[in-house]
Design a protein around this motif. Structure first.
Motif, mmCIF file in Angstrom:
data_model
loop_
_atom_site.group_PDB
_atom_site.id
_atom_site.type_symbol
_atom_site.label_atom_id
_atom_site.label_comp_id
_atom_site.label_asym_id
_atom_site.label_seq_id
_atom_site.Cartn_x
_atom_site.Cartn_y
_atom_site.Cartn_z
ATOM 1 N N ARG A 17 -17.622 48.628 -17.008
ATOM 2 C CA ARG A 17 -16.726 49.739 -17.805
ATOM 3 C C ARG A 17 -15.710 50.007 -16.703
ATOM 4 N N THR A 62 -19.899 52.023 -24.915
ATOM 5 C CA THR A 62 -18.695 52.539 -25.491
ATOM 6 C C THR A 62 -18.845 53.276 -26.828
ATOM 7 N N CYS A 101 -11.564 50.535 -22.618
ATOM 8 C CA CYS A 101 -12.764 50.410 -23.158
ATOM 9 C C CYS A 101 -12.379 50.505 -24.700
#
Length: 193
Positions: A17, A62, A101
């Motif tokens: 991420r 996410t 993201c």
């Protein structure tokens, strides 16, 4: 005696991420993730099938974060209109905190990188509940899809700098959301009559 674990799936996902946020999905490589978690790239394959699987894990992480934020926002009030405003504000805040993201999550994904259906169902729960309370249970899915499409469209345009005609984007967001909530509520009331 087995060798000790040198990394975890959570550490791999967190590193992935961070890489996506810093340079977009194109910068995400197994080698870069391995470097960040302190192992050699082949060691990652004990936990991750391939790059698409790594992307899937980033997207699922996410989506899980979105779900937590949406539920927390919905839990702050019993008024469905206020809950929808709080949920959209929470989603918009996350999108601005983690734009890469966010865009990866709501963009086209290659096969093998799409999140599991159960992950999507968990995050949809609060939106479906509030949409049902606004439009009626028979139209909860339609209302949730309309609300989600509007939120995502506005946020994607905002993140890409597409609002170039001046004016106050925050005011436009609030106006559009209020109009949409009103339309969903009134549409649901007309259908119930």
């Amino acid at each position: 005696m087995p060798t000790p674990e040198r990394t975890t799936t959570a550490a791999i996902v967190a590193a992935a991420r961070a890489i996506v946020e810093a340079g977009g999905v194109d910068s995400l490589t197994m080698k870069e993730v391995a470097t960040r978690v302190g192992v050699r790239a082949p060691s990652l394959y004990k936990r991750v099938r391939d790059r698409n699987d790594l992307i899937r894990l980033v997207v699922e992480d996410t989506v899980d974060e979105i779900g937590v934020r949406l539920q927390a926002a919905a839990d702050r009030t019993v008024d469905p209109r206020a809950a929808v405003v709080a949920m959209t504000d929470a989603l918009r805040a996350l999108a601005h905190e983690r734009p890469q993201c966010y865009q990866l999550t709501f963009g086209p994904l290659p096969p093998g990188a799409r999140p599991e259906r159960g992950t999507l169902e968990r995050v949809a729960g609060p939106v479906l509940e509030m949409s049902g309370r606004l439009a009626g249970e028979d139209h909860a899915l339609e209302a949730a899809r309309t609300l989600t499409a509007w939120m995502n469209g506005f946020i994607q345009m905002e993140l890409s700098g597409a609002f170039r005609l001046g004016g106050d984007v925050d005011a436009a967001y609030a106006w559009g959301l209020a109009a949409l909530i009103e339309a969903i509520t009134n549409g649901g009331e007309r259908r119930r009559d």
